[in-house]
Design an enzyme around this catalytic site. Structure first.
Site, PDB file in Angstrom:
ATOM      1  CB  CYS A  72      -0.933   0.008   1.204  1.00 43.44           C
ATOM      2  SG  CYS A  72      -2.068  -1.394   1.266  1.00 43.44           S
ATOM      3  CG  HIS A 114      -6.823   0.808  -0.265  1.00 44.42           C
ATOM      4  ND1 HIS A 114      -5.697   1.505  -0.677  1.00 44.42           N
ATOM      5  CD2 HIS A 114      -6.375  -0.142   0.610  1.00 44.42           C
ATOM      6  CE1 HIS A 114      -4.628   0.996  -0.064  1.00 44.42           C
ATOM      7  NE2 HIS A 114      -5.013   0.010   0.710  1.00 44.42           N
TER       8      HIS A 114
END
Length: 381
Positions: free
Chosen positions: A81, A327
Site C-alpha cells: 500500500c 483503495h
C-alpha cells in the site's frame, strides 16, 4: 539541492474498469496531471510508476506507450500500500538532487476481486493456526488491543466510517458518495470484530499522478498554484522484540512521521489537514496517535470531539478516505497527496478545508510480517 514543488496533480474517478488496463488508467491520470501543470510528456525527465499487482508488467513503460515514448528513464515501484508514496518519494529525490527539472510520479492499480491478504508465506499458512493472516483480522486485533488498553469502544471506531462516508458525499471522484449513519455502520455484516463491512476500505481500480519540479522550473511556470514538499519520509519496519504472530501496526508509521516532521521543521500542531491510511476504521484511530494528532490513548476522545471532521481543528480524510473514496493499492499513496494539494490550492470545492497551508499525507503497507510507511508534508507556496 533544490526545493521541490508539485505543480500538477490529479486522479481519475475511482471505481471498476473491467474494459481498461492498469496502464490505460495510469496514462489518463498522467495526462490529467500534466494538463494541470501546463506541461506535456516531452517536458518530463523521468517517470516513476507505482503498482502492487501490475508492476511486473513494466507499467511505467506501458503508460508511456499510451502517451508518448520519449526514451526517458522509467522506474516501476511495488511496495504494497506504500507503493504510491514510494514512487512520489523517489521522484522527489530525483528532483531535489538536481538530476531532473520535471518528474512524474503516478500510481495505477486494478485490484483483484475479493478480499486482499498480505500474501503467502513459506511453510504452513497462518490462517486458522495463529489467529488470521487476513488484513481485516490484523486490524481488528489491533483495535481490540487498543480497546483493552484504553477503553476504546466499537462506537468510536464506527464513527470513523460515519465521518469519512459523509466526507465522500462532497468528492465527485470517490467510489461511493453515500451517508452511512452510525446504526447502519454498526449493523452491517460483521467481518472481523469490531470491524463491520462498512468499516473496511473499498476494493477499487484507480490511478493518480503528480508532476514534481525544481524551484527553478516552478518559478518559470509561476508559483500561484505550486505546492512545496516540506518533508518526505519512507520507513521499513524496525526490528523489535514483539509478538511473532501479530504484526505491529504502529511502529513503522511513528518512525516515518518523526523523520518527516524533522525534515519539515514542523510538528503535528502545525498541520491544517491530514490524509491518512484508513484501510479499516480501527486503523484511523491508531494513526491519530501514531502521527501525533493526540496523546496516547486519546484517539477515541478525538473522534468523539468532532475535531477530525470537516470544520474541526484537524480534519482527517476529507476525501472520504480509503473507506469511501476507495483503495486502489498502488495508487492510494499518490491519491492522498493529490487531495492535500487540492486543499492547499483552495481547489477542493465543497469539502475545502478553510485556510489550509500545511497538510500531511500518510500510507501504510504490509507484506508477510513486515511493513512500510510513507509520510509527506506539503505546504502552500
Amino acid at each position: 539541492m533544490s526545493d521541490v514543488y508539485v505543480v500538477g496533480a490529479d486522479l481519475i474517478k475511482f471505481g471498476r474498469y473491467p474494459d481498461r488496463t492498469p496502464a490505460q488508467l495510469g496514462a489518463e491520470a498522467t495526462l490529467l496531471a500534466l494538463d494541470d501543470a501546463g506541461l506535456n510528456i516531452g517536458d518530463v525527465g523521468a517517470l516513476y510508476a507505482a503498482s502492487t499487482f501490475n508492476a511486473a508488467s513494466m507499467i511505467a513503460q506501458q503508460i508511456l506507450f499510451q502517451i508518448g515514448q520519449t526514451g526517458i528513464p522509467c522506474v516501476n515501484v511495488s511496495n504494497a500500500c506504500a507503493a504510491g508514496a514510494t514512487a512520489f518519494r523517489e521522484a522527489f529525490i530525483a528532483v531535489k538532487s538536481g538530476l531532473y527539472d520535471v518528474v512524474v510520479a503516478v500510481g495505477a492499480e486494478k485490484n483483484p476481486a475479493g478480499m486482499l491478504s498480505a500474501g503467502n508465506s513459506e511453510g504452513p499458512p497462518p490462517e486458522g493456526l495463529f489467529g488470521s493472516g487476513t488484513m481485516p483480522a490484523l486490524f481488528a486485533e489491533a483495535g481490540v488491543i487498543h480497546s483493552a488498553k484504553y477503553g476504546t469502544t466499537m462506537e468510536q471506531f464506527a464513527k470513523v466510517s460515519v465521518k469519512n462516508h459523509h466526507h465522500s458525499t462532497m468528492n465527485p471522484k470517490a467510489m461511493y458518495q453515500k451517508e452511512t449513519p452510525l446504526d447502519e455502520v454498526m449493523a452491517s455484516e460483521m467481518i472481523a470484530w469490531p470491524l463491520t463491512k462498512l468499516m473496511c476500505s473499498v476494493n477499487v481500480d484507480g490511478a493518480a499522478a503528480t508532476v514534481l519540479v525544481s524551484a527553478r522550473k516552478a518559478k518559470e511556470l509561476g508559483l500561484g498554484r505550486a505546492v512545496r514538499v516540506r518533508g518526505s519520509a519512507l520507513a521499513s519496519d524496525p526490528w523489535e522484540s514483539r509478538n511473532g504472530v501479530l504484526m505491529n501496526t504502529n511502529s513503522v508509521t511513528r518512525l516515518a512521521v518523526a523523520t518527516a516532521y524533522e525534515m519539515a521543521g514542523v510538528g503535528p500542531e502545525d498541520l491544517n489537514l491530514v490524509e491518512l491510511h484508513d484501510c479499516f476504521a480501527t486503523a484511523e484511530l491508531l494513526h491519530y496517535e501514531n502521527l501525533g494528532l493526540c496523546g496516547e490513548g486519546e484517539a477515541g476522545a478525538l473522534i468523539d470531539s468532532g475535531d477530525t471532521a470537516l470544520g474541526g481543528r484537524i480534519p482527517v480524510n476529507v476525501s472520504g478516505g480509503l473507506l469511501s473514496k476507495g483503495h486502489p493499492i498502488g495508487a492510494t499513496g499518490v491519491a492522498n497527496i493529490v487531495e492535500i494539494v487540492m486543499h492547499l490550492r483552495g481547489e477542493a470545492g465543497a469539502r475545502q478545508v478553510a485556510g489550509a497551508r500545511l497538510g500531511l499525507a500518510h500510507v501504510l503497507g504490509f507484506g508477510v510480517g513486515v511493513g512500510a510507511a510513507g509520510v509527506h508534508i506539503l505546504e502552500k507556496a
